[in-house]
Design a protein around this motif. Structure first.
Motif, short mmCIF file in Angstrom:
data_model
loop_
_atom_site.label_atom_id
_atom_site.label_comp_id
_atom_site.label_asym_id
_atom_site.label_seq_id
_atom_site.Cartn_x
_atom_site.Cartn_y
_atom_site.Cartn_z
N GLU A 53 0.83 -1.21 0.00
CA GLU A 53 0.00 0.00 0.00
C GLU A 53 0.87 1.25 0.00
OE1 GLU A 53 -3.16 0.54 -0.31
OE2 GLU A 53 -3.74 -1.56 -0.48
N LEU A 54 1.94 1.22 0.81
CA LEU A 54 2.85 2.37 0.83
C LEU A 54 3.51 2.56 -0.53
CD1 LEU A 54 4.56 1.90 4.33
CD2 LEU A 54 2.74 3.51 3.71
N GLU A 55 3.95 1.45 -1.12
CA GLU A 55 4.56 1.54 -2.44
C GLU A 55 3.56 2.03 -3.47
OE1 GLU A 55 6.18 -2.23 -3.39
OE2 GLU A 55 7.75 -2.16 -1.85
N LEU A 56 2.31 1.52 -3.37
CA LEU A 56 1.28 1.96 -4.30
C LEU A 56 0.97 3.44 -4.15
CD1 LEU A 56 -0.76 1.11 -6.47
CD2 LEU A 56 -2.36 0.52 -4.65
N THR A 57 0.92 3.91 -2.89
CA THR A 57 0.69 5.34 -2.66
C THR A 57 1.83 6.17 -3.24
OG1 THR A 57 -0.52 4.79 -0.62
CG2 THR A 57 0.25 7.06 -0.88
#
Length: 259
Positions: free
Chosen positions: A133-137
């Motif tokens: 999720e952090l990478e996607l954000t």
């Protein structure tokens, strides 16, 4: 599930296959397949692979047929007293009960290990999801910034195109202005020339006096030459419209009416 549906499994830790044909049974209530029983119990002293018990007695290890023939069933307990038969049967049932209990304990242990492993995997999955999720954000932020940069670059390209078109239009307008000024000067010179020629050809008459020269003159309306529409090739079209009757004169003026 009934007891008849239960199948004995090899108690060797890394085997656990269903027993069929011949099996090795120990006095400590463990059963092994023919392959592992032959390999483990061929050594002396024999040690149970399941509980590490010493099997030194003559009947501590027995190789038995799991599906005996009808003749063997008829003769194995024949001639024994009922109490001996019941005692043998009770011990055989106790062996089965121990095997079933042992299998249940093993399944519960496997289930507990699987549950712990599942919790660990769920925790790892949750951590991976959070990192994803952090990478996607971060990737979404990069995409947004990239789109903004692309939009700015596209805007700059459009502005450059507009500037280029504006420069071309400005150059054309300046060229038109230069042509207009040139034609305007030519028109003024020709107009002055026509006025001078007209005054020379006009006779003097009484009633009108020139205050500067004292000559009597009649007011003559001035006519401007008729021009065609001017374009980029204004000079050639301008002079082409002035030709008349063998190109003797540029203009033909009508004399004023005599009073």
């Amino acid at each position: 599930m009934s007891v008849c549906d239960v199948t004995l499994l090899c108690n060797y830790p890394k085997c656990r296959t269903k027993l069929s044909g011949f099996a090795w049974v120990t006095a400590c209530s463990h059963a092994f397949c023919d392959q592992h029983g032959s390999g483990e119990f061929s050594r002396s002293p024999a040690i149970c692979p399941a509980c590490s018990s010493a099997l030194s007695g003559k009947l501590d290890i027995v190789r038995t047929e799991l599906s005996p023939s009808e003749e063997y069933k008829a003769m194995v307990l024949a001639g024994l007293r009922p109490d001996i038969v019941l005692d043998i049967s009770a011990r055989a049932l106790a062996f089965w009960s121990y095997q079933v209990h042992q299998e249940r304990m093993y399944q519960e242990y496997s289930f507990s290990r699987a549950a712990v492993r599942l919790k660990q995997l769920e925790k790892m999955l949750s951590q991976q999801n959070q990192s994803r999720e952090l990478e996607l954000t971060a990737m979404r932020g990069e995409i947004a910034s990239q789109k903004k940069v692309n939009h700015n670059s596209q805007t700059e390209v459009v502005m450059e195109e507009y500037k280029r078109q504006y420069g071309e239009v400005s150059e054309r307008l300046m060229e038109r202005n230069r042509q207009y000024q040139k034609l305007r000067g030519l028109y003024d010179s020709l107009r002055l020339r026509s006025m001078v020629v007209g005054e020379r050809e006009r006779p003097t008459q009484p009633g009108h006096h020139d205050y500067n020269t004292g000559l009597a003159r009649q007011a003559i309306p001035q006519r401007s030459p008729q021009f065609l529409s001017l374009g980029l090739d204004g000079d050639s079209r301008f002079f082409s419209c002035l030709e008349a009757d063998g190109a003797k004169t540029f203009f033909q003026f009508s004399s004023p009416a005599q009073d």
